[in-house]
Scaffold this motif. Structure first.
Motif, PDB file in Angstrom:
ATOM      1  N   UNK A  49       6.987   4.641  -6.831  1.00 16.76           N
ATOM      2  CA  UNK A  49       5.663   4.913  -6.365  1.00 16.76           C
ATOM      3  C   UNK A  49       5.528   5.981  -5.139  1.00 16.76           C
ATOM      4  N   UNK A  50       4.485   6.802  -5.507  1.00 16.16           N
ATOM      5  CA  UNK A  50       4.660   7.885  -4.550  1.00 16.16           C
ATOM      6  C   UNK A  50       4.474   7.510  -3.077  1.00 16.16           C
ATOM      7  N   UNK A  51       4.853   8.535  -2.195  1.00 13.44           N
ATOM      8  CA  UNK A  51       4.519   8.566  -0.567  1.00 13.44           C
ATOM      9  C   UNK A  51       3.305   8.112  -0.365  1.00 13.44           C
ATOM     10  N   UNK A  52       2.386   8.970  -0.923  1.00 15.25           N
ATOM     11  CA  UNK A  52       0.746   8.941  -0.592  1.00 15.25           C
ATOM     12  C   UNK A  52       0.460   7.596  -1.220  1.00 15.25           C
ATOM     13  N   UNK A  53       0.916   7.064  -2.010  1.00 18.58           N
ATOM     14  CA  UNK A  53       0.423   5.687  -2.578  1.00 18.58           C
ATOM     15  C   UNK A  53       0.829   4.376  -1.678  1.00 18.58           C
ATOM     16  N   UNK A  54       1.852   4.922  -1.333  1.00 19.48           N
ATOM     17  CA  UNK A  54       2.768   3.606  -0.285  1.00 19.48           C
ATOM     18  C   UNK A  54       1.932   3.917   1.092  1.00 19.48           C
ATOM     19  N   UNK A  55       1.610   4.991   1.651  1.00 17.79           N
ATOM     20  CA  UNK A  55       0.821   5.175   2.703  1.00 17.79           C
ATOM     21  C   UNK A  55      -0.531   4.610   2.435  1.00 17.79           C
ATOM     22  N   UNK A  56      -1.180   4.864   1.616  1.00 18.57           N
ATOM     23  CA  UNK A  56      -2.706   4.248   1.241  1.00 18.57           C
ATOM     24  C   UNK A  56      -2.394   2.690   1.284  1.00 18.57           C
ATOM     25  N   UNK A  57      -1.670   2.346   0.595  1.00 21.23           N
ATOM     26  CA  UNK A  57      -1.534   0.793   0.631  1.00 21.23           C
ATOM     27  C   UNK A  57      -1.146   0.252   2.109  1.00 21.23           C
ATOM     28  N   UNK A  58      -0.422   0.924   2.642  1.00 25.69           N
ATOM     29  CA  UNK A  58      -0.041   0.503   3.935  1.00 25.69           C
ATOM     30  C   UNK A  58      -1.364   0.239   4.831  1.00 25.69           C
ATOM     31  N   UNK A  59      -2.133   1.340   4.753  1.00 21.18           N
ATOM     32  CA  UNK A  59      -3.578   1.449   5.433  1.00 21.18           C
ATOM     33  C   UNK A  59      -4.429   0.437   4.915  1.00 21.18           C
ATOM     34  N   UNK A  60      -4.308  -0.019   3.874  1.00 23.43           N
ATOM     35  CA  UNK A  60      -5.256  -1.236   3.535  1.00 23.43           C
ATOM     36  C   UNK A  60      -4.490  -2.526   3.958  1.00 23.43           C
ATOM     37  N   UNK A  61      -3.209  -2.702   4.187  1.00 21.25           N
ATOM     38  CA  UNK A  61      -2.890  -3.826   4.523  1.00 21.25           C
ATOM     39  C   UNK A  61      -3.035  -3.982   6.190  1.00 21.25           C
ATOM     40  N   UNK A  62      -3.005  -2.843   6.782  1.00 23.48           N
ATOM     41  CA  UNK A  62      -2.997  -2.649   8.267  1.00 23.48           C
ATOM     42  C   UNK A  62      -4.460  -3.083   8.628  1.00 23.48           C
ATOM     43  N   UNK A  63      -5.461  -2.616   7.822  1.00 23.96           N
ATOM     44  CA  UNK A  63      -6.887  -3.072   8.035  1.00 23.96           C
ATOM     45  C   UNK A  63      -7.116  -4.208   7.819  1.00 23.96           C
ATOM     46  N   UNK A  64      -6.818  -4.968   6.500  1.00 24.11           N
ATOM     47  CA  UNK A  64      -6.809  -6.203   6.443  1.00 24.11           C
ATOM     48  C   UNK A  64      -6.269  -7.202   7.351  1.00 24.11           C
ATOM     49  N   UNK A  65      -5.154  -6.755   7.928  1.00 22.01           N
ATOM     50  CA  UNK A  65      -4.369  -7.601   8.921  1.00 22.01           C
ATOM     51  C   UNK A  65      -4.795  -7.146  10.436  1.00 22.01           C
ATOM     52  N   UNK A  66      -5.685  -6.415  10.430  1.00 27.08           N
ATOM     53  CA  UNK A  66      -6.305  -5.857  11.830  1.00 27.08           C
ATOM     54  C   UNK A  66      -5.186  -5.365  12.721  1.00 27.08           C
ATOM     55  N   UNK A  67      -4.211  -4.595  12.174  1.00 26.85           N
ATOM     56  CA  UNK A  67      -3.183  -3.702  12.801  1.00 26.85           C
ATOM     57  C   UNK A  67      -3.660  -2.602  13.272  1.00 26.85           C
ATOM     58  N   UNK A  68      -3.411  -1.947  14.365  1.00 24.49           N
ATOM     59  CA  UNK A  68      -3.982  -0.987  15.111  1.00 24.49           C
ATOM     60  C   UNK A  68      -2.632   0.178  14.982  1.00 24.49           C
ATOM     61  N   UNK A  69      -2.917   1.051  13.988  1.00 25.60           N
ATOM     62  CA  UNK A  69      -1.820   2.054  13.675  1.00 25.60           C
ATOM     63  C   UNK A  69      -2.401   3.421  13.241  1.00 25.60           C
ATOM     64  N   UNK A  70      -1.709   4.345  14.003  1.00 21.95           N
ATOM     65  CA  UNK A  70      -2.608   5.838  13.488  1.00 21.95           C
ATOM     66  C   UNK A  70      -1.803   6.144  12.304  1.00 21.95           C
TER      67      UNK A  70
END
Length: 102
Positions: free
Chosen positions: A1-22
Motif C-alpha cells: 500500500x502506498x504512503x499516500x493511500x495510508x495517509x488517506x485511510x488514516x484521515x478517514x479513520x481520524x474523522x470517523x473517530x473524531x480524532x483531532x490531528x493535523x
C-alpha cells in the motif's frame, strides 16, 4: 500500500473517530511506523496502531507527538544534533542528547 493511500485511510479513520490531528502528523505516521517495523509489510497496521496511541493524548495531535510516541527524532532535534556535530560543539551535542532522553 502506498504512503499516500495510508495517509488517506488514516484521515478517514481520524474523522470517523473524531480524532483531532493535523496533516503533517498524518503524513509522519507511515514513516514512523515503517521505521519501527521489522518487515516491510504491515505499514497500514502499524500506522493505525500509532494513530490509536496518539489519540489517547486528548489534544490536537501534531507530527511532534507522533515522533515522540514512535521514538523517532523530530526535524528540529535532528537539525540541532547535526549543527552541534558540524561545529564540533560537544557541549551542545550533549545538551541536545540529554533533553532528547528526558
Amino acid at each position: 500500500m502506498s504512503v499516500q493511500a495510508i495517509v488517506q485511510h488514516l484521515g478517514i479513520v481520524a474523522d470517523a473517530e473524531s480524532i483531532s490531528i493535523d496533516e503533517q502528523a498524518l503524513t509522519a505516521m507511515p514513516a514512523a511506523g515503517k521505521a519501527n517495523a521489522r518487515l516491510g509489510d504491515g505499514g497500514l497496521r502499524d500506522a493505525l496502531q500509532l494513530l490509536g496511541q496518539v489519540s489517547l493524548l486528548d489534544e490536537d495531535i501534531t507530527a511532534n507527538h507522533v515522533m515522540e510516541i514512535a521514538g523517532g527524532v523530530t526535524e528540529t532535534e535532528l537539525m540541532s544534533i547535526l549543527q552541534a556535530i558540524s561545529t564540533n560543539n560537544t557541549f551542545n551535542l550533549l545538551q541536545v542528547a540529554r533533553v532528547w532522553r528526558c
